[in-house]
Design a protein around this motif. Structure first.
Motif, PDB file in Angstrom:
ATOM      1  N   TYR A 124       0.846  -1.194   0.000  1.00  0.00           N
ATOM      2  CA  TYR A 124       0.000   0.000   0.000  1.00  0.00           C
ATOM      3  C   TYR A 124       0.880   1.241   0.000  1.00  0.00           C
ATOM      4  O   TYR A 124       1.876   1.316   0.711  1.00  0.00           O
ATOM      5  CB  TYR A 124      -0.912   0.027   1.236  1.00  0.00           C
ATOM      6  CG  TYR A 124      -1.708   1.307   1.333  1.00  0.00           C
ATOM      7  CD1 TYR A 124      -2.853   1.483   0.579  1.00  0.00           C
ATOM      8  CD2 TYR A 124      -1.283   2.352   2.149  1.00  0.00           C
ATOM      9  CE1 TYR A 124      -3.579   2.671   0.646  1.00  0.00           C
ATOM     10  CE2 TYR A 124      -1.991   3.542   2.214  1.00  0.00           C
ATOM     11  CZ  TYR A 124      -3.131   3.692   1.466  1.00  0.00           C
ATOM     12  OH  TYR A 124      -3.839   4.879   1.513  1.00  0.00           O
ATOM     13  N   PHE A 125       0.484   2.222  -0.809  1.00  0.00           N
ATOM     14  CA  PHE A 125       1.158   3.510  -0.810  1.00  0.00           C
ATOM     15  C   PHE A 125       0.179   4.584  -1.245  1.00  0.00           C
ATOM     16  O   PHE A 125      -0.874   4.297  -1.811  1.00  0.00           O
ATOM     17  CB  PHE A 125       2.398   3.504  -1.722  1.00  0.00           C
ATOM     18  CG  PHE A 125       2.110   3.232  -3.167  1.00  0.00           C
ATOM     19  CD1 PHE A 125       1.859   4.272  -4.058  1.00  0.00           C
ATOM     20  CD2 PHE A 125       2.100   1.931  -3.658  1.00  0.00           C
ATOM     21  CE1 PHE A 125       1.603   4.021  -5.395  1.00  0.00           C
ATOM     22  CE2 PHE A 125       1.842   1.673  -4.992  1.00  0.00           C
ATOM     23  CZ  PHE A 125       1.595   2.722  -5.867  1.00  0.00           C
ATOM     24  N   GLU A 126       0.532   5.813  -0.958  1.00  0.00           N
ATOM     25  CA  GLU A 126      -0.261   6.939  -1.408  1.00  0.00           C
ATOM     26  C   GLU A 126       0.470   7.609  -2.554  1.00  0.00           C
ATOM     27  O   GLU A 126       1.698   7.555  -2.643  1.00  0.00           O
ATOM     28  CB  GLU A 126      -0.498   7.906  -0.250  1.00  0.00           C
ATOM     29  CG  GLU A 126      -1.326   7.257   0.842  1.00  0.00           C
ATOM     30  CD  GLU A 126      -1.544   8.137   2.056  1.00  0.00           C
ATOM     31  OE1 GLU A 126      -1.010   9.267   2.100  1.00  0.00           O
ATOM     32  OE2 GLU A 126      -2.261   7.682   2.959  1.00  0.00           O
ATOM     33  N   GLY A 127      -0.292   8.211  -3.453  1.00  0.00           N
ATOM     34  CA  GLY A 127       0.330   8.822  -4.603  1.00  0.00           C
ATOM     35  C   GLY A 127      -0.559   9.851  -5.275  1.00  0.00           C
ATOM     36  O   GLY A 127      -1.670  10.131  -4.824  1.00  0.00           O
ATOM     37  N   ALA A 128      -0.040  10.396  -6.341  1.00  0.00           N
ATOM     38  CA  ALA A 128      -0.762  11.378  -7.146  1.00  0.00           C
ATOM     39  C   ALA A 128      -0.621  10.980  -8.605  1.00  0.00           C
ATOM     40  O   ALA A 128       0.442  10.510  -9.036  1.00  0.00           O
ATOM     41  CB  ALA A 128      -0.190  12.773  -6.922  1.00  0.00           C
ATOM     42  N   ILE A 129      -1.665  11.188  -9.362  1.00  0.00           N
ATOM     43  CA  ILE A 129      -1.661  10.800 -10.768  1.00  0.00           C
ATOM     44  C   ILE A 129      -1.121  11.957 -11.599  1.00  0.00           C
ATOM     45  O   ILE A 129      -1.704  13.037 -11.621  1.00  0.00           O
ATOM     46  CB  ILE A 129      -3.066  10.398 -11.219  1.00  0.00           C
ATOM     47  CG1 ILE A 129      -3.549   9.365 -10.255  1.00  0.00           C
ATOM     48  CG2 ILE A 129      -3.074  10.011 -12.679  1.00  0.00           C
ATOM     49  CD1 ILE A 129      -4.440   8.344 -10.599  1.00  0.00           C
ATOM     50  N   SER A 130       0.021  11.733 -12.232  1.00  0.00           N
ATOM     51  CA  SER A 130       0.668  12.804 -12.988  1.00  0.00           C
ATOM     52  C   SER A 130       0.427  12.712 -14.485  1.00  0.00           C
ATOM     53  O   SER A 130       0.667  13.678 -15.201  1.00  0.00           O
ATOM     54  CB  SER A 130       2.177  12.814 -12.711  1.00  0.00           C
ATOM     55  OG  SER A 130       2.768  11.595 -13.138  1.00  0.00           O
ATOM     56  N   ALA A 131      -0.047  11.563 -14.972  1.00  0.00           N
ATOM     57  CA  ALA A 131      -0.282  11.441 -16.410  1.00  0.00           C
ATOM     58  C   ALA A 131      -1.275  10.321 -16.696  1.00  0.00           C
ATOM     59  O   ALA A 131      -1.301   9.316 -15.980  1.00  0.00           O
ATOM     60  CB  ALA A 131       1.023  11.159 -17.156  1.00  0.00           C
ATOM     61  N   VAL A 132      -2.069  10.528 -17.718  1.00  0.00           N
ATOM     62  CA  VAL A 132      -2.943   9.479 -18.242  1.00  0.00           C
ATOM     63  C   VAL A 132      -2.755   9.452 -19.762  1.00  0.00           C
ATOM     64  O   VAL A 132      -2.476  10.465 -20.378  1.00  0.00           O
ATOM     65  CB  VAL A 132      -4.436   9.702 -17.891  1.00  0.00           C
ATOM     66  CG1 VAL A 132      -4.658   9.578 -16.400  1.00  0.00           C
ATOM     67  CG2 VAL A 132      -4.930  11.041 -18.386  1.00  0.00           C
ATOM     68  N   SER A 133      -2.880   8.283 -20.337  1.00  0.00           N
ATOM     69  CA  SER A 133      -2.641   8.139 -21.776  1.00  0.00           C
ATOM     70  C   SER A 133      -3.544   7.048 -22.327  1.00  0.00           C
ATOM     71  O   SER A 133      -3.627   5.960 -21.754  1.00  0.00           O
ATOM     72  CB  SER A 133      -1.171   7.773 -22.006  1.00  0.00           C
ATOM     73  OG  SER A 133      -0.937   7.426 -23.348  1.00  0.00           O
ATOM     74  N   THR A 134      -4.194   7.341 -23.436  1.00  0.00           N
ATOM     75  CA  THR A 134      -5.011   6.345 -24.116  1.00  0.00           C
ATOM     76  C   THR A 134      -4.310   5.968 -25.413  1.00  0.00           C
ATOM     77  O   THR A 134      -4.047   6.828 -26.249  1.00  0.00           O
ATOM     78  CB  THR A 134      -6.424   6.901 -24.417  1.00  0.00           C
ATOM     79  OG1 THR A 134      -7.004   7.334 -23.187  1.00  0.00           O
ATOM     80  CG2 THR A 134      -7.307   5.845 -25.051  1.00  0.00           C
ATOM     81  N   GLY A 135      -3.972   4.695 -25.553  1.00  0.00           N
ATOM     82  CA  GLY A 135      -3.280   4.212 -26.748  1.00  0.00           C
ATOM     83  C   GLY A 135      -4.270   3.582 -27.714  1.00  0.00           C
ATOM     84  O   GLY A 135      -5.059   2.723 -27.326  1.00  0.00           O
ATOM     85  N   ILE A 136      -4.208   4.026 -28.949  1.00  0.00           N
ATOM     86  CA  ILE A 136      -5.120   3.517 -29.975  1.00  0.00           C
ATOM     87  C   ILE A 136      -4.274   3.096 -31.171  1.00  0.00           C
ATOM     88  O   ILE A 136      -3.637   3.934 -31.813  1.00  0.00           O
ATOM     89  CB  ILE A 136      -6.128   4.608 -30.400  1.00  0.00           C
ATOM     90  CG1 ILE A 136      -6.856   5.155 -29.169  1.00  0.00           C
ATOM     91  CG2 ILE A 136      -7.105   4.073 -31.430  1.00  0.00           C
ATOM     92  CD1 ILE A 136      -7.532   6.477 -29.383  1.00  0.00           C
ATOM     93  N   GLU A 137      -4.234   1.793 -31.423  1.00  0.00           N
ATOM     94  CA  GLU A 137      -3.449   1.272 -32.538  1.00  0.00           C
ATOM     95  C   GLU A 137      -4.294   0.314 -33.358  1.00  0.00           C
ATOM     96  O   GLU A 137      -5.176  -0.359 -32.823  1.00  0.00           O
ATOM     97  CB  GLU A 137      -2.222   0.530 -32.006  1.00  0.00           C
ATOM     98  CG  GLU A 137      -1.261   1.392 -31.229  1.00  0.00           C
ATOM     99  CD  GLU A 137      -0.077   0.594 -30.720  1.00  0.00           C
ATOM    100  OE1 GLU A 137       0.347  -0.350 -31.413  1.00  0.00           O
ATOM    101  OE2 GLU A 137       0.418   0.917 -29.641  1.00  0.00           O
TER     102      GLU A 137
END
Length: 162
Positions: A124-137
């Motif tokens: 378990y850890f705490e964090g922050a979301i710095s990036a999201v990415s949707t890949g479409i191929e």
């Protein structure tokens, strides 16, 4: 004697919101059910490395080949969670997307199965979301990758401590 090891197959990932994170106390008997009650992320493909390192400074003597190393503070990296995009995952993926949009922290629980395939070690850890990415191929599934900056110590809970 056989070597015990964990297999990644069967790993479950949970996301806790900011309110629920505040109920984590460091007491396994209380924390494990809270973590397991978080939003389950469906079908993670990869979780990446959970890395903690210390800064190191080396001091070398000009009068000899001797040196001394001084260990500094702990730095925590980030981890990229690879997912198959699922618009119907209104708990796990939605919790990650919402945390990114609202710039709020998340609690992350990663549960490995034990040798019997049931509840085992939980990180378990705490964090922050710095990036999201949707890949479409072409000829490939749509993927959704989330980068989580690790912002706390990584706590390990063993099921025998409950």
């Amino acid at each position: 004697m056989a070597i015990d090891f964990l297999n990644a197959q069967g790993t479950v990932m949970y996301i806790l919101d900011e309110t629920t994170m505040g109920t984590i106390t460091g007491t396994p008997a209380t924390d494990i059910p809270i973590i397991q009650g978080g939003d389950e992320v469906g079908c993670p493909q990869s979780i990446g490395a959970l890395e903690e390192t210390r800064g190191v400074t080396e001091y070398k003597c000009i009068s000899s080949n001797d040196s001394v190393k001084s260990l500094g503070s702990i730095s925590r990296g980030n981890t990229v969670i690879g997912l198959l995009f699922n618009p119907d995952d209104i708990t796990g993926q939605d919790a990650l997307q919402t945390a990114f949009e609202l710039n709020t922290p998340v609690g992350v629980g990663i549960e490995f199965p034990n040798s019997a395939g049931v509840s085992g070690t939980i990180l378990y850890f705490e964090g922050a979301i710095s990036a999201v990415s949707t890949g479409i191929e072409q000829d490939s599934a749509v993927t959704y990758d989330v980068t989580i900056e690790i912002a706390s110590a990584i706590t390990e809970y063993e099921p025998t401590t409950v």
